[in-house]
Design a protein around this motif. Structure first.
Motif, short mmCIF file in Angstrom:
data_model
loop_
_atom_site.label_atom_id
_atom_site.label_comp_id
_atom_site.label_asym_id
_atom_site.label_seq_id
_atom_site.Cartn_x
_atom_site.Cartn_y
_atom_site.Cartn_z
N ARG A 31 -7.45 -7.09 -15.82
CA ARG A 31 -7.98 -5.83 -15.29
C ARG A 31 -8.36 -5.94 -13.82
NH1 ARG A 31 -7.10 -1.10 -18.05
NH2 ARG A 31 -6.93 -1.61 -20.26
N ASP A 32 -8.17 -7.09 -13.24
CA ASP A 32 -8.60 -7.32 -11.86
C ASP A 32 -7.56 -6.90 -10.83
OD1 ASP A 32 -10.45 -10.44 -12.35
OD2 ASP A 32 -10.96 -8.34 -12.75
N LEU A 33 -8.05 -6.63 -9.66
CA LEU A 33 -7.21 -6.50 -8.47
C LEU A 33 -6.97 -7.91 -7.96
CD1 LEU A 33 -6.07 -4.59 -6.17
CD2 LEU A 33 -8.29 -4.91 -5.07
N ILE A 34 -5.72 -8.28 -7.77
CA ILE A 34 -5.37 -9.61 -7.28
C ILE A 34 -4.70 -9.47 -5.93
CG2 ILE A 34 -4.15 -11.76 -7.74
CD1 ILE A 34 -6.26 -11.21 -9.81
N ALA A 35 -5.07 -10.33 -5.01
CA ALA A 35 -4.52 -10.25 -3.66
C ALA A 35 -4.14 -11.62 -3.13
CB ALA A 35 -5.53 -9.60 -2.73
N TRP A 36 -3.34 -11.58 -2.11
CA TRP A 36 -3.03 -12.76 -1.30
C TRP A 36 -3.57 -12.51 0.10
CZ3 TRP A 36 -0.88 -17.31 -2.92
CH2 TRP A 36 -0.28 -17.32 -4.18
N PHE A 37 -4.22 -13.53 0.62
CA PHE A 37 -4.67 -13.55 2.00
C PHE A 37 -4.05 -14.78 2.66
CE2 PHE A 37 -8.27 -10.51 2.37
CZ PHE A 37 -8.34 -10.09 1.05
N ARG A 38 -4.10 -14.82 3.97
CA ARG A 38 -3.64 -16.01 4.67
C ARG A 38 -4.53 -16.28 5.87
NH1 ARG A 38 2.20 -13.91 7.04
NH2 ARG A 38 1.39 -12.57 8.74
N THR A 46 -6.86 -13.17 6.65
CA THR A 46 -6.48 -11.77 6.66
C THR A 46 -5.71 -11.37 5.41
OG1 THR A 46 -4.46 -12.30 7.90
CG2 THR A 46 -6.39 -11.64 9.17
N PHE A 47 -5.80 -10.11 5.08
CA PHE A 47 -5.14 -9.55 3.90
C PHE A 47 -3.62 -9.52 4.10
CE2 PHE A 47 -4.21 -6.88 0.41
CZ PHE A 47 -3.29 -5.94 0.86
N ILE A 48 -2.89 -9.84 3.01
CA ILE A 48 -1.44 -9.81 3.05
C ILE A 48 -0.88 -8.82 2.04
CG2 ILE A 48 0.66 -11.13 2.57
CD1 ILE A 48 -0.66 -11.68 5.24
N ALA A 49 -1.31 -8.95 0.80
CA ALA A 49 -0.77 -8.10 -0.26
C ALA A 49 -1.74 -8.07 -1.43
CB ALA A 49 0.59 -8.61 -0.72
N TYR A 95 -3.90 -17.90 0.32
CA TYR A 95 -4.89 -17.91 -0.75
C TYR A 95 -4.70 -16.72 -1.67
CZ TYR A 95 -7.47 -20.93 2.52
OH TYR A 95 -7.84 -21.93 3.38
N CYS A 96 -4.87 -16.95 -2.96
CA CYS A 96 -4.95 -15.82 -3.87
C CYS A 96 -6.41 -15.60 -4.23
CB CYS A 96 -4.10 -16.03 -5.13
SG CYS A 96 -4.62 -17.38 -6.19
N ALA A 97 -6.72 -14.36 -4.59
CA ALA A 97 -8.10 -13.99 -4.86
C ALA A 97 -8.14 -12.85 -5.86
CB ALA A 97 -8.80 -13.59 -3.56
N ALA A 98 -9.26 -12.75 -6.57
CA ALA A 98 -9.42 -11.71 -7.59
C ALA A 98 -10.68 -10.91 -7.32
CB ALA A 98 -9.50 -12.33 -8.98
N GLY A 102 -11.95 -1.74 -9.04
CA GLY A 102 -12.28 -0.64 -8.15
C GLY A 102 -12.52 -1.04 -6.71
N SER A 103 -12.27 -2.29 -6.39
CA SER A 103 -12.56 -2.79 -5.05
C SER A 103 -11.57 -2.26 -4.02
CB SER A 103 -12.52 -4.31 -5.05
OG SER A 103 -13.45 -4.85 -5.97
N ILE A 104 -12.02 -2.25 -2.76
CA ILE A 104 -11.12 -1.89 -1.66
C ILE A 104 -10.26 -3.10 -1.37
CG2 ILE A 104 -10.99 -1.16 0.73
CD1 ILE A 104 -13.75 0.12 0.36
N TYR A 105 -8.95 -2.91 -1.47
CA TYR A 105 -8.04 -4.04 -1.56
C TYR A 105 -8.01 -4.93 -0.33
CZ TYR A 105 -4.86 -1.10 1.17
OH TYR A 105 -4.29 -0.32 2.13
N TYR A 106 -8.28 -4.38 0.85
CA TYR A 106 -8.14 -5.17 2.07
C TYR A 106 -9.45 -5.81 2.54
CZ TYR A 106 -9.77 -0.72 3.97
OH TYR A 106 -10.47 0.42 4.21
N VAL A 107 -10.53 -5.58 1.79
CA VAL A 107 -11.84 -6.10 2.19
C VAL A 107 -12.03 -7.49 1.59
CG1 VAL A 107 -14.32 -5.77 2.05
CG2 VAL A 107 -12.81 -3.80 2.40
N ARG A 108 -12.07 -8.49 2.43
CA ARG A 108 -12.14 -9.87 1.97
C ARG A 108 -13.38 -10.12 1.12
NH1 ARG A 108 -12.09 -14.08 6.71
NH2 ARG A 108 -14.25 -13.48 6.80
N SER A 109 -14.51 -9.56 1.51
CA SER A 109 -15.76 -9.81 0.79
C SER A 109 -15.78 -9.21 -0.61
CB SER A 109 -16.94 -9.27 1.60
OG SER A 109 -16.82 -7.88 1.79
N ALA A 110 -14.83 -8.35 -0.91
CA ALA A 110 -14.76 -7.76 -2.25
C ALA A 110 -14.24 -8.74 -3.29
CB ALA A 110 -13.87 -6.53 -2.23
#
Length: 124
Positions: A31-38, A46-49, A95-98, A102-110
């Protein structure tokens, strides 16, 4: 213990491709939003995807749009990042992160959970 482990990094020539994978354990991330940063040397992370829990909604930074593709397999608790037409400026630790859905996808602190990172080096 929650863990996120990235793999698939390495050295590639400009124009080449790599596929990164992120494996999550210790909790269900379906159920999480998953992202990649670099993070490149001397620069901020910074946010990638990012990809929503259903796998149908994705977000990309302008710098990688059309070259990178994010996907997920909730049954396996994995998220992949296909990187094509790599450029020297893509060199960084990835880096991958979860985060909560409902988080804002590009905000690292989320993002609450992070992997240790995998190095991608693109030679020109």
């Amino acid at each position: 213990q929650v863990q996120m482990v990235e793999s698939g990094g390495g050295l590639v020539q400009a124009g080449g491709s790599l596929r990164l994978s992120c494996a999550a354990s210790g909790r269900t991330f379906s159920r999480d939003l998953i992202a990649w940063f670099r993070q490149a040397p001397g620069k901020e992370r910074t946010f990638i995807a990012a990809i929503k829990w259903n796998g149908e909604t994705t977000y990309y930074a302008e710098s990688v749009k059309g070259r990178f593709s994010i996907s997920r397999d909730n049954a396996k608790n994995t998220v992949d990042l296909q990187m094509n037409n790599l450029k020297s400026e893509d060199t960084a630790v990835y880096y991958c992160a979860a985060a909560n859905s409902g988080s804002i996808y590009y905000v690292r602190s989320a993002y609450r959970y992070w992997g240790q990172g995998t190095q991608v080096t693109v030679s020109s």
